[in-house]
Write a protein that holds these residues in place. Structure first.
Motif, PDB file in Angstrom:
ATOM      1  N   LYS A 145      -2.955  -2.731   2.952  1.00 18.97           N
ATOM      2  CA  LYS A 145      -1.688  -2.007   3.084  1.00 18.97           C
ATOM      3  C   LYS A 145      -1.774  -0.541   2.675  1.00 18.97           C
ATOM      4  CE  LYS A 145       0.685  -5.146   4.821  1.00 18.97           C
ATOM      5  NZ  LYS A 145       1.303  -5.012   6.121  1.00 18.97           N
ATOM      6  N   ARG A 148       6.710  -2.302  -1.150  1.00 19.86           N
ATOM      7  CA  ARG A 148       7.920  -2.222  -0.338  1.00 19.86           C
ATOM      8  C   ARG A 148       9.009  -3.176  -0.824  1.00 19.86           C
ATOM      9  NH1 ARG A 148       7.061   0.979   4.158  1.00 19.86           N
ATOM     10  NH2 ARG A 148       4.916   1.113   4.861  1.00 19.86           N
ATOM     11  N   PHE A 152      -6.494  -8.193  -1.592  1.00 21.37           N
ATOM     12  CA  PHE A 152      -6.480  -8.251  -0.127  1.00 21.37           C
ATOM     13  C   PHE A 152      -5.331  -7.386   0.414  1.00 21.37           C
ATOM     14  CE2 PHE A 152      -4.032 -10.409   3.251  1.00 21.37           C
ATOM     15  CZ  PHE A 152      -4.879 -10.191   4.318  1.00 21.37           C
ATOM     16  N   TRP A 153      -4.174  -7.572  -0.195  1.00 24.78           N
ATOM     17  CA  TRP A 153      -2.973  -6.851   0.261  1.00 24.78           C
ATOM     18  C   TRP A 153      -3.130  -5.352   0.009  1.00 24.78           C
ATOM     19  CZ3 TRP A 153      -0.168  -9.279   3.491  1.00 24.78           C
ATOM     20  CH2 TRP A 153       1.107  -8.826   3.821  1.00 24.78           C
ATOM     21  N   ASP A 193       3.543 -12.742  -8.849  1.00 23.67           N
ATOM     22  CA  ASP A 193       3.149 -14.145  -8.815  1.00 23.67           C
ATOM     23  C   ASP A 193       2.094 -14.434  -7.768  1.00 23.67           C
ATOM     24  OD1 ASP A 193       4.768 -14.751 -10.907  1.00 23.67           O
ATOM     25  OD2 ASP A 193       6.520 -15.003  -9.621  1.00 23.67           O
ATOM     26  N   CYS A 194       1.414 -13.416  -7.357  1.00 28.59           N
ATOM     27  CA  CYS A 194       0.324 -13.637  -6.408  1.00 28.59           C
ATOM     28  C   CYS A 194      -1.004 -13.578  -7.142  1.00 28.59           C
ATOM     29  CB  CYS A 194       0.353 -12.558  -5.328  1.00 28.59           C
ATOM     30  SG  CYS A 194       1.891 -12.516  -4.426  1.00 28.59           S
ATOM     31  N   TYR A 241       8.813  -5.805  -2.698  1.00 29.19           N
ATOM     32  CA  TYR A 241       8.524  -7.181  -3.027  1.00 29.19           C
ATOM     33  C   TYR A 241       7.440  -7.319  -4.064  1.00 29.19           C
ATOM     34  CZ  TYR A 241      12.118  -8.766  -0.267  1.00 29.19           C
ATOM     35  OH  TYR A 241      13.384  -8.999   0.171  1.00 29.19           O
ATOM     36  N   SER A 242       7.756  -8.215  -4.957  1.00 27.38           N
ATOM     37  CA  SER A 242       6.932  -8.386  -6.128  1.00 27.38           C
ATOM     38  C   SER A 242       5.665  -9.154  -5.795  1.00 27.38           C
ATOM     39  CB  SER A 242       7.746  -9.154  -7.157  1.00 27.38           C
ATOM     40  OG  SER A 242       6.905  -9.634  -8.143  1.00 27.38           O
ATOM     41  N   LEU A 243       4.555  -8.685  -6.305  1.00 26.35           N
ATOM     42  CA  LEU A 243       3.307  -9.431  -6.147  1.00 26.35           C
ATOM     43  C   LEU A 243       2.879 -10.027  -7.479  1.00 26.35           C
ATOM     44  CD1 LEU A 243       2.170  -6.600  -3.979  1.00 26.35           C
ATOM     45  CD2 LEU A 243       1.603  -8.876  -3.211  1.00 26.35           C
ATOM     46  N   PHE A 283      -5.281 -12.358  -3.625  1.00 21.03           N
ATOM     47  CA  PHE A 283      -4.315 -11.902  -2.639  1.00 21.03           C
ATOM     48  C   PHE A 283      -3.905 -10.446  -2.872  1.00 21.03           C
ATOM     49  CE2 PHE A 283      -0.016 -11.090  -1.225  1.00 21.03           C
ATOM     50  CZ  PHE A 283      -0.198 -11.304   0.123  1.00 21.03           C
TER      51      PHE A 283
END
Lengths: 419, 872
Positions: free
Chosen positions: A220, A201, A215-216, A207-208, A203-205, A212
């Protein structure tokens, strides 16, 4: 008598251009501040985010990311201290043809071949069975979903239940936000297996941590209905893959567990690693005959040919390099018979010799040009892996440098034999 | 004990400058050495009927100036000085002042009334003069008290009400004041001086009468007296009574229903037959009713539900009589009224009111006005033609596009022809009407326009010819061109119909700006402002070459102003005006050309000579120019990027000057914004200048003198600086955070019932969040721990803002973003904090439900950032 202050603008155009200039300046400054802060938040870290930054609605956002049309969408940030990543994006957007495909291909995180067992495997790593199929990234945005293969070419363009993935009467209304999933398209059940989540949506992941992201992804993806069976607004089903900790039970589940898809090796992801594009030692792939059908080149009869094919990139100076960063140089090629202006990625036949654990001498023979769809040379570890398996099949004996390799093989044979 | 100061006061008014200066110095010395005695002596002088009028007058003025000043800082200082004066001396002064109200000299009474109000403004809110109202009322109840005393007392009551806020008096006092004032208006008991003073006092006391207006009997009584007073024999008293009615129209709109019939008769008679000063107030009454109803309509369209205030539809109900009455006034123009801005006459007030009526009732006004337009537009007498055109132009805002479009289509050609009318007033009003037509009925981007390719050519031709007409007509024509161009901004198709006309328009506007027959600078600045809009709304692809050619022309003009011979202050003023206009044009050109990749290099190549011009202009030092040049410099910095650094050594001193300009706070505000532009352009290269900039910014924040509107941008600027210089912000962190803390505290304590404060509070909150965002992101990669001690406070502040019932969307966005920044920057360190402050869950939930995509995306990002922390 003087008029009421309110009535002053009598028959006078209420224009104060100075106030207008002030207001427009304030708007521009607020936008500049927003852009700068967004950039600091790494929101502008992919080429696709350019869509959501575009404030000019008359441009139909280009879901295909055709390089020709991107410059118009670019915000003016080149001069305003854009990070190198953004400059990449800007640069890449102007690329065409093979160069463009190459750039898009770099958006995927590529595992190295597992030639060594990482420390703390059980604590710090995940493992899952890689579905067999085409690795691609799936982008949903502006009412469409597009999947692109490693080489940047489009696999499918379709409606999906991903956020903004179809032109439905979405309750959230029209949106410029996009999602990017790292997937493998599995032909037999026509399903996209999602192995990683890159953006969700808008937003960049990147750097996660993997921990995480998984998990996301698991919390989601289901919410959107993307895992439901296909329908009019949802042409292909999406599915997550079961992910395990690298303890013995996890390893054995991944290695031998029954799955709805055909396995093609095991993928190991370091829990703490960010999504890093290109080759990374924090994601590893293991393949053997038990968990993969595609270990090594075979001929049409399923026989392993006497020589292995590898793909290397030819540089201007005639050096041949792998895809690694920094690349491994495999000496120079006799250029006489190569049209180097035309072919930069070459198919070669390889014979190698190790000295002290390092690939020392290679005999490479030019076979021909590579299929246009393939924009990438192989990585060093792929070449090593090919050699290990080659050796295992008794084709050739490795005399030196096999200590780590042997250890890895032993580890897995041990781990998997426990099942 | 008081000093005899009559001679000094008289000398201070001497024609001999030497004597005068010496006396003034003496007074100042006295004031500085012994303020209590000084003030007492002045009061004695004022109170003493034996003294000459001249010395009493000056004593009064000096007294007043010792208690009040326009400048807020100075005023606060004076208040403090007064407060520390010994009570016995203050009592003596106040007694003297009250006693002066009974003086036989009118001027002394009047001055004393004003001084009493100033003392009241300090002491009443602090409950230090409880007997004031009592003693004033006492003057009124003396049966045989002299009229002069009553008149002065009523005047004093009026001034006191004007000075203090309505909460400062208890209801008993209000009742007594109103009774005294309304009795003072009584015809049978009092002469005209007292009644005039009473009516004027009522005007100021109306605001105090909330409770009395709620009570029907009291309300009826007040209204009856006011209406009777509006029929007084003396015009001045009638005018004062109508002024009361105007105030009642806006303050007590919701209880006016029963009186409207009477009020219509009263105002209608006044408009038709009374003296102009009275008639103007009668029209103003209806304008105020329109204001109320327009506001109600806007309020109702945004608020659903029927709990809101009552809309009584007064204008709609009175429409059929009201419109003819207003149309009649339009025929009462004066010769040459268009050439003097200070004129305000019946036709102007009537036309203005008609425009408000149109906005109030919409379509219904059209059939009532059009017959008047059609009947008068062709008449021989110019008054009729002008009135018809003015009526038509006045109703263009309010009625629907569908209703107006056929009328305008039918009348446009007539209007274009009327630009050749023999009368300048008719041409002036016609040009104004055309500008209204283009402003309101020409919006291709929204799918409607009365202009088509077929008539555009003729329109442009007429405008370009008429811009050569008399200066006041030309000025209105510029307005028409302004809106004509504006309509084509954001036009749907890739091409602007106006593009082929641009060279002609630009050259005519430049010619108009050069005209010298205007007498003042208005035509010139209209021409340049119109040029700005033409450039701004042009299609960059089609007109880049034209704008590129315009750049050196404007630079050349600006260069010429620097070589002007400056002899008089008029010369300097004119130079400043022209420079300000030209800097404005340059700003617009810079922004336009740097908005497209293809044309941006033109600006970058010319940036050296442009910047040299700006620096020379800044060296001329006039505040308007300073502001305009700074605006343009901000645009240049934005276009130039890191390259801008080369101008900093020269520019820096002007930035400093701007940041210290408290007086012209707009200059300061613009400079703060430009510092932000420069930070984004230069990134960490701005570091060498940050010590100076930060110390000025901190100083600005601490100043009580600087206009408060500049303070929010300063906090945002902290964020810009921190983001640019990253960890180098460390040395400023303490002072910056201290400021942010106290500003957050101010937000928490702010009175949120005052609309003006709500707005300011929102700006302040948003800017504090922006500062935190910039600082958090700036430290993220190297020293995030610096912000750890402040995380708890920030989260508390976010919660405080979250809990507020009326939260501005921009504040919400900034709050949710900074929450993400907090998690992003400090990572797992904030885990406990978020776990203990679960309000963030509700906050994010609310934002994710929003219709605003930008807010939703930001909330999504923040959710990711916090979730990352929570699973870490």
């Amino acid at each position: 008598m003087a008029p009421h202050d309110l009535r002053r603008p009598f028959k006078r155009a209420a224009i104060s251009d100075q106030q207008r200039r002030r207001d427009l300046t304030l708007q521009r400054q607020a936008q500049g501040r927003r852009d700068a802060q967004q950039q600091a938040r790494c929101l502008a870290s992919t080429v696709l985010s350019l869509q959501s930054q575009s404030t000019q609605p008359e441009y139909e956002p280009d879901i295909e990311l055709e390089p020709e049309s991107l410059p118009d969408l670019l915000p003016e940030q080149e001069e305003s201290g854009a990070s190198s990543k953004d400059l990449d994006v800007r640069h890449a957007s102007k690329l065409k043809g093979a160069e463009a495909r190459k750039w898009f291909a770099r958006q995927l995180m590529l595992p190295e071949w597992m030639i060594d067992v990482p420390d703390c495997l059980a604590q710090d790593w995940y493992v899952f069975a890689r579905p067999a199929g085409k690795r691609c990234f799936v982008v949903s945005s502006n009412g469409t979903t597009v999947s692109r293969q490693r080489n940047g070419s489009i696999l499918h363009r379709f409606p999906s239940a991903l956020p903004n993935g179809a032109k439905t009467r979405d309750v959230s209304g029209p949106s410029q936000s996009y999602s990017i999933l790292d997937c493998i398209f599995h032909e037999p059940d026509q399903t996209y297996y999602v192995i990683d989540m890159v953006c969700w949506r808008g937003y960049s992941l990147y750097d996660c941590t993997a921990e995480f992201r998984f998990f996301w992804l698991n919390s989601k993806l289901g919410e959107t209905g993307a895992c439901s069976p296909p329908s009019f607004y949802h042409k292909y089903r999406f599915s997550t893959v079961p992910i395990y900790n690298c303890d013995q039970s996890g390893l054995s589940s991944a290695y031998t567990g029954a799955l709805p898809y055909v396995k093609d090796g095991l993928l190991f992801y370091n829990k703490h690693a960010h999504y890093q594009t290109g080759n990374t030692p924090l994601a590893l792939v293991w393949k053997d005959e038990n968990c993969s059908q595609y270990v090594i080149d075979t001929d049409s009869k399923g026989q392993v040919p006497s020589q292995q094919q590898v793909v290397l990139e030819l540089q201007d100076d005639g050096k041949l390099i792998t895809s690694d960063d920094p690349p491994v140089v495999f000496g120079c090629l006799d250029l006489d018979f190569i049209q180097k202006e035309i072919f930069y990625v070459l198919l070669l036949v390889m014979e190698v010799e190790f000295v002290d654990g390092k690939l020392e001498k290679v005999d490479l023979h030019y076979l021909g040009k590579v299929n246009r769809a393939r924009a990438f040379p192989d990585s060093y570890s792929k070449m090593l892996e090919a050699l290990i398996l080659y050796e295992k099949k008794g084709k050739k004996k490795l005399t030196t440098g096999g200590i780590q390799i042997s250890y890895a093989i032993c580890f897995f044979e041990h781990a998997f034999s426990l099942v | 004990m008081a000093m005899e100061i009559t001679p000094i006061l008289l000398s201070a008014q001497s024609l001999d400058a030497k004597v005068r200066n010496e006396a003034e110095a003496n007074l100042r010395q006295f004031q500085e050495q012994n303020l209590p005695l000084f003030l007492l002596s002045l009061s004695v002088e004022l109170a003493n009927n034996e003294k000459p009028n001249e010395s009493r007058r000056l004593a009064g003025i000096v007294l007043k100036n010792s208690l009040d000043a326009k400048d807020a800082m100075r005023k606060e200082h004076l208040v403090q000085q007064w407060m520390v004066i010994e009570i016995s001396i203050k009592s003596q002064i106040k007694d003297l002042l009250l006693r002066t109200l009974g003086s036989s000299v009118q001027e002394a009474r009047h001055t004393s009334a004003q001084v009493i109000a100033k003392v009241a403004s300090i002491e009443v809110p602090r409950k230090q003069w409880p007997e004031l109202i009592g003693s004033l009322l006492n003057n009124m109840t003396q049966q045989d008290g002299p009229a002069a005393l009553k008149q002065a007392t009523l005047e004093t009551l009026g001034y006191v009400c004007e000075e203090i806020s309505s909460q400062e008096l208890v209801q008993d006092e209000v009742n007594n004041v109103l009774t005294a004032v309304v009795q003072g208006m009584n015809l049978a008991q009092h002469g005209p001086e007292v009644r005039l003073a009473a009516t004027r006092a009522l005007y100021n006391a109306l605001e105090f009468a909330q409770t009395n207006f709620e009570n029907e009997m009291e309300r009826n009584y007040i209204m009856k007296v006011v209406c009777e007073t509006a029929l007084s024999k003396e015009a001045e008293i009638r005018q004062a009574a109508f002024e009361c009615l105007v105030s009642i129209a806006s303050t007590y709109y919701d209880v006016l229903e029963p009186y409207m019939q009477t009020l219509f008769q009263l105002t209608s008679n006044a408009v038709k037959g009374d003296e102009e000063t009275v008639a103007l107030q009668a029209i103003e009454f209806w304008s105020s009713i329109c204001d109320e109803e327009i506001e109600l309509q806007e309020y109702m369209s945004t608020e659903s539900g029927d709990s809101g205030p009552v809309h009584s539809q007064f204008i709609k109900k009175a429409l059929s009589s009201l419109v003819p009455m207003l149309l009649e006034t339009l025929l009462k123009q004066e010769e040459d009224q268009d050439q003097d801005d200070s004129i305000w006459n019946l036709s102007m007030a009537g036309g203005t009111c008609l425009g408000l009526v149109a906005r109030t009732v919409g379509d219904d006004v059209v059939p009532l006005v059009m017959p008047f337009v059609e009947a008068n537009i062709v008449k021989q007498d110019w008054h009729c033609r002008e009135a018809a055109t003015f009526a038509f132009g006045s109703i263009l805002e309010g009625p629907s596009i569908d209703k107006l479009t056929p009328l305008v289509n039918a009348g446009l050609d007539f209007l274009l022809n009327a630009m050749k009318d023999e009368n300048n007033h008719v041409k002036d009003t016609t040009a104004w009407t055309l500008s209204r037509v283009f402003e309101l009925l020409h919006s291709p981007a929204n799918g409607f326009s009365v202009i088509c390719p077929e008539n555009l050519h003729r329109i442009v031709a007429v405008l370009l010819e008429s811009v050569n007409d008399a200066p006041h007509v030309a000025e209105k024509v510029c307005g028409a061109i302004y809106y004509l161009a504006q309509g084509y901004e954001d036009a749907e198709s890739g091409s602007s119909l106006l593009s082929p006309c641009l060279p002609g328009i630009i050259s005519q506007l430049l010619k108009t700006a050069e005209r010298t027959d205007g007498g003042d600078s208005k035509l010139r600045s209209s021409a340049y402002e119109t040029l700005n809009e033409v450039v701004r709304s042009s299609n960059i692809v089609e007109t880049s070459h034209i704008i590129t050619e315009l750049l050196p022309v404007i630079m050349n003009k600006l260069g010429q102003t620097l070589d002007l011979q400056i002899v008089t202050s008029d010369d300097r003023e004119k130079q400043g005006d022209v420079q300000a206009s030209l800097c404005g044009v340059l700003q617009v050109i810079i922004q336009k050309l740097s908005s497209a990749d293809e044309t941006k290099p033109i600006i970058l190549q010319a940036s050296d000579p442009i910047m040299i011009l700006f620096l020379r202009v800044l060296a001329c030092r006039s505040s308007t120019v300073h502001e305009e040049a700074m605006l343009a410099i901000g645009a240049l910095a934005y276009a130039s990027g890191p390259e801008f650094g080369k101008y900093m050594p020269e520019l820096y001193k002007y930035l400093e000057m701007g940041l210290q300009n408290f007086e012209e706070y707009q200059v300061c505000a613009i400079t703060v914004g430009v510092v932000g532009d420069i930070c984004r352009a230069m990134d960490d290269k701005v570091l060498p200048y940050c010590d100076g900039i930060m110390s000025h910014l901190i100083h600005d924040l601490q100043s009580a003198e600087l206009h408060r509107s500049v303070k929010p941008p300063i906090f945002s600027c902290f964020g810009d600086i921190a983001l640019a210089i990253g960890e180098q912000f460390l040395k400023y962190i303490e002072s910056a955070i201290t400021m942010m803390h106290s500003a957050a505290q101010i937000c928490a304590q702010m009175n949120t019932s005052d609309e003006e404060f709500i707005d300011y509070g929102n700006q302040l909150k948003r800017s504090i969040f922006e500062a935190y965002s910039g600082i958090l992101q700036g430290f993220k990669n190297s020293k995030p721990e610096v912000m750890l001690p402040h995380a708890g406070h920030l989260l508390q502040f976010i919660e405080l803002v979250f809990r507020e019932s009326q939260r501005d969307e921009s504040v919400t966005k900034a709050a949710v973003a900074v929450m993400g920044d907090l998690a992003d920057s400090l990572g797992s360190n904030t885990k406990i904090l978020f776990r203990d402050n679960t309000f963030y869950v509700d906050f994010l939930g609310e934002c994710l439900q929003s219709d605003d995509e930008q807010l939703k995306e930001t909330a999504n990002w923040t959710q990711v950032m916090i979730a990352r922390v929570m699973v870490s």
